[in-house]
Write an enzyme that holds these catalytic residues in place. Structure first.
Site, PDB file in Angstrom:
ATOM      1  N   CYS A 246       0.858  -1.189   0.000  1.00 18.17           N
ATOM      2  CA  CYS A 246       0.000   0.000   0.000  1.00 18.17           C
ATOM      3  C   CYS A 246       0.891   1.235   0.000  1.00 18.17           C
ATOM      4  O   CYS A 246       1.653   1.460  -0.923  1.00 18.17           O
ATOM      5  CB  CYS A 246      -0.977  -0.017   1.171  1.00 18.17           C
ATOM      6  SG  CYS A 246      -0.225  -0.069   2.802  1.00 18.17           S
ATOM      7  N   ARG A 251      -2.109  -0.701   5.587  1.00 25.03           N
ATOM      8  CA  ARG A 251      -3.346  -1.196   4.986  1.00 25.03           C
ATOM      9  C   ARG A 251      -3.107  -2.561   4.356  1.00 25.03           C
ATOM     10  O   ARG A 251      -3.969  -3.439   4.365  1.00 25.03           O
ATOM     11  CB  ARG A 251      -3.846  -0.210   3.922  1.00 25.03           C
ATOM     12  CG  ARG A 251      -4.508   1.024   4.491  1.00 25.03           C
ATOM     13  CD  ARG A 251      -4.884   2.011   3.386  1.00 25.03           C
ATOM     14  NE  ARG A 251      -3.721   2.712   2.839  1.00 25.03           N
ATOM     15  CZ  ARG A 251      -3.772   3.576   1.823  1.00 25.03           C
ATOM     16  NH1 ARG A 251      -4.923   3.833   1.235  1.00 25.03           N
ATOM     17  NH2 ARG A 251      -2.684   4.174   1.392  1.00 25.03           N
TER      18      ARG A 251
END
Lengths: 297, 146
Positions: A246, A251
């Site tokens: 990410c 994330r």
């Protein structure tokens, strides 16, 4: 090692890695369980947390203060022991933002080979939404005993060189938002000025924004829905090796957890250098626009 | 325009600086807890306030001015309880600056967030959020005076 802490059954590939809020309510005081809260907002724990839960701060406790890397083996052993954790402890992670930072902390513990780590499905928001008890009382921790263990960066973590070699060889999943993937912006909405020089994605990476794996209440989607998202829509199929990334790896730790433990892919590596490294590196290939693009010849 | 920190804000900064790092976070939490609720007339009207998009969480800002060439500025900030760090910053700025004349607020140094001694405890992104909030307040004042 056998744990006396019961596993919560589900039809996910590794049910032993996920627990519900109800399970936590029932088992949080088990002598072999430590509950860790890991949030993006470092003050959030102090505003109220699950009774008995201990705070872990990703920024000051998991990252090396100087080098861009995780803390070393000695610092990890000290940190874990200071939270009442020993190698055979069942560690339950939960946090804000649908467990981004909880998954990230769990992933770092996995790099250090801590065996029994589990995520509380739905995280902090679900616990509070259900009206369960929270407290500002910080528990007294009985120091654990933790040996100095070398971190294993080979099986769950990928570095820049490995990602470069993997283009065209292994599937890559970009879990950032769509405008970040296409290169329209270099940050997610509401998180500007993150200092990336180029927008776009790593050639061949499929776009599956992390949040598509979560329900409205922050819990994970069903195994069937996740299978459709990743195996079918993102063309992962039955591959045995995947790399996810990410912006800085938080994330994508969430997606790493989904692929690794909920769907059961054998080899999933999180590229934590992610876009803040790739998008700033000289000479690396990138693709702009909505298509994954081709591997450079 | 002279660059100078008004006394109230200066005292808050000194309170922070006189503490150990961990205690500074506790003080920031106090500011978060004590951030005044926006007045009734703003309740449910957050969309009429200015959204500070540079912050990581939804944060709304409204400034009210007295009728004077150098008006007193009332700072009103709304931020959700799930964002205590943002609320803490907002609390520091409200307590340290609200009610001051426009000229005084415009003269506040831009690097105030760095003076609180939180650069190790918080990520750079968070500190930039606080700078952005101060920047927004100043920009709003400049527009009002123009």
């Amino acid at each position: 090692m056998t744990t006396t802490v019961p596993v919560e059954q589900s039809d996910y590939a590794h049910p032993e890695k996920l627990v519900s809020t109800q399970w936590v309510a029932e088992h949080k005081d088990h002598p072999n369980v430590v509950v860790l809260e890991s949030n993006e907002d470092t003050l959030l724990y102090s505003t109220g947390h699950i009774p008995g839960a201990v705070k872990i701060d990703w920024h000051t406790e998991l990252n090396d203060p100087v080098t861009r890397d995780f803390i070393g083996p000695e610092a990890f052993a000290n940190m874990a022991a200071s939270k009442g954790i020993s190698p055979d402890t069942t560690v339950i992670f939960y946090g804000d933002k649908s467990n981004w930072w909880a998954a990230y902390a769990l992933w770092v513990f996995t790099l250090y080979g801590h065996e029994d780590v589990r995520l509380m499905n739905g995280g902090r928001d679900k616990w509070i939404a259900e009206g369960r008890e929270i407290t500002r009382d910080v528990p007294e921790v009985t120091q654990g005993t933790y040996p100095v263990v070398e971190r294993n960066d080979n099986t769950e973590r990928a570095n820049k060189a490995q990602v470069l070699e993997s283009i065209g060889e292994l599937p890559l999943i970009d879990v950032r938002s769509n405008p970040e993937y296409t290169g329209e912006t270099t940050h997610m909405a509401g998180y500007p000025q993150e200092g990336t020089l180029r927008g776009g994605h790593i050639p061949t990476a499929e776009s599956v924004p992390w949040a598509t794996a979560a329900n409205e209440d922050g819990t994970f989607k069903s195994r069937g829905e996740l299978h459709e998202l990743y195996a079918e829509n993102a063309n992962l199929g039955k591959t045995d090796k995947v790399i996810v990334y990410c912006r800085i790896g938080e994330r994508s730790a969430h997606t790493w957890f989904v692929l690794r433990y909920l769907l059961g892919y054998e080899s999933v590596r999180n590229y934590d250098g992610s876009w803040t490294e790739w998008g700033n590196s000289v000479g690396l290939p990138i693709v702009v626009g909505p298509q994954p693009g081709q591997a450079p010849s | 325009m002279t660059v100078k920190t008004p006394q109230v804000l200066q005292e808050i900064i000194e309170d922070f600086q006189n503490m150990y790092e961990q205690e500074r976070l506790e003080l920031l939490l106090e500011f978060s807890d004590n951030l005044p609720e926006p007045p009734e007339r703003y309740a449910g009207h957050e969309d009429e306030m200015e959204q500070v998009t540079e912050c990581q969480t939804p944060l709304f800002l409204a400034l009210e001015y007295s009728d004077s060439p150098d008006p007193e500025v009332t700072i009103i900030i709304s931020a959700p309880p799930e964002a205590p760090t943002t609320r803490g910053f907002a609390g520091v700025l409200v307590e340290g600056l609200s009610g001051q004349p426009a000229s005084v607020i415009l003269g506040v140094p831009d690097d105030i967030p760095n003076q609180l001694g939180l650069t190790k405890a918080l990520t750079p992104l968070r500190l930039r959020g606080m700078s952005a909030l101060l920047g927004r307040i100043k920009r709003n004042i400049t527009n009002h005076l123009a």
